[in-house]
Enzyme design. Sequence first.
Site, mmCIF file in Angstrom:
data_model
loop_
_atom_site.group_PDB
_atom_site.id
_atom_site.type_symbol
_atom_site.label_atom_id
_atom_site.label_comp_id
_atom_site.label_asym_id
_atom_site.label_seq_id
_atom_site.Cartn_x
_atom_site.Cartn_y
_atom_site.Cartn_z
ATOM 1 N N GLU A 286 0.827 -1.205 0.000
ATOM 2 C CA GLU A 286 0.000 0.000 0.000
ATOM 3 C C GLU A 286 0.869 1.266 0.000
ATOM 4 O OE1 GLU A 286 -4.215 -0.512 1.888
ATOM 5 O OE2 GLU A 286 -3.091 0.779 3.224
ATOM 6 N N HIS A 307 7.445 -26.830 -1.071
ATOM 7 C CA HIS A 307 6.766 -27.945 -1.730
ATOM 8 C C HIS A 307 5.636 -27.468 -2.627
ATOM 9 C CE1 HIS A 307 8.855 -31.090 0.683
ATOM 10 N NE2 HIS A 307 9.068 -30.019 1.441
ATOM 11 N N LYS A 421 -14.193 0.290 -4.172
ATOM 12 C CA LYS A 421 -15.279 0.657 -3.253
ATOM 13 C C LYS A 421 -16.369 1.427 -3.999
ATOM 14 C CE LYS A 421 -12.381 1.155 0.836
ATOM 15 N NZ LYS A 421 -11.823 2.119 1.765
#
Length: 447
Positions: A286, A307, A421
Amino acid sequence: MAIQLNDRYTSTFLSEKDLKEIQPAVTAAHKTLREKSGAGNDFLGWVNLPEDYDKEEFERIRKCAAKIQKSCDILVVIGIGGSYLGARAVIEYIKSPLYNNLKKDTPDIYFAGNSISSTALNELLAICEGKDVCVNVISKSGTTTEPAVAFRVFRALLEQKYGKEGARERIFVTTDRAKGTLKQFSTDAGYETFVVPDDVGGRFSVLTAVGLLPIAAAGIDIDQLMAGAAAASHAYTDPDITKNDCYRYAAIRNLLYRQGKTVEILTAYEPFCAMLNEWWKQLYGESEGKDQKGIFPASVIFSTDLHSLGQFIQDGNRILFETVLAIQNTGSSFAIPNDPANIDGLNFLSGMDLDDVKKTAMQGTVLAHVDGGVPNLLIEISEKNEFVLGELLYFFELACAISGYILEVNPFNQPGVEAYKKNMFALLGKPGYEDLRSDLEKRLQNS
Ligand code: PA5
């Protein structure tokens, strides 16, 4: 310092000349930060926070944590992003990712309001059934959708169970000092409130009440956490990268970025670091990911992810570098048992400490990845405790700010998080978003 940067595994990728050449940019970033002359300079409250904090509130945090410990089986911590990750990172690192399953005299702690999932919410409500519950809702704005929805639900639950008066004794709010709907609502309802300081952004707020109240409720020593951060704040004041590990880390990651290493993987060898990795990802992602620039922050827990992602790291697209958290003393040990039948052929390990096997696996992996073209930077951490974790949190915050200024972005804003948003609110029919809604609906129909 209990944490040391070991950059010898970057030497085949970077020269002393590279490091000398970036020093002026580091010195400039240092001046910008210390003189508060750069972009985002009204969000620098975290720089002096380890010493310059509200001592009266700190005492209230301690008292409130003790009250929570006495009065509930479960503390539900409601928040998202910077209002969530720091507390969870510290609790899992110091106590355990299995904290809730341990025998202890502190409450279980669950985190809510960090997703839009009815499954997660229903599961937590079921867990709370028949238990005494307290809530710490954390939201600077008070209007973030995910925590606001969860707070509606848990407030109603507590009021139904304990009545309005009883709920008042069990709801603790961390929000803006003076403004915002949550502050107003809490004052009216008589909830005890704690402050998200104006000059500390969410991702830099772990050492404010945002992080400290849940951390203290888990029985973690917040004095030591702050003392470690204070030690780091004194240690990393020299702009010279031959003397300042924190700034050197910021410099090296920028040099590698300029060579096309656009993904940084934070690598840890302990499952208790998984949420610390998540906190770090928000901090760097951010802060730096803007203006079409930035290093993408990724993370792994080894050997687990060797793995699954080991193949890519060893041999895939060479855009990676690793920053390895190398914890020398975890305070834990386990001797590998002998098996007379030696079915797995591993008796050469019998009696060896599992922690030593892990350290050897780390050495082998670092060398293999460096041979595969992935620079490795080691952050060597002497031991696992609150003080050293405080140092580490501050190290990462300061390095992030310096790195962001070297990259010439504003490390303290996050304009990009608004786009989703706006679209979400428009599509959900929020008043005021009608035009955007019809545009988006057309685009969805045509796709
Ligand atoms: O770092 C940030 O600013 C964000 O992650 C915020 O902390 C997050 O969006 C939560 O915001 P608020 O505390 O206003 O609910």
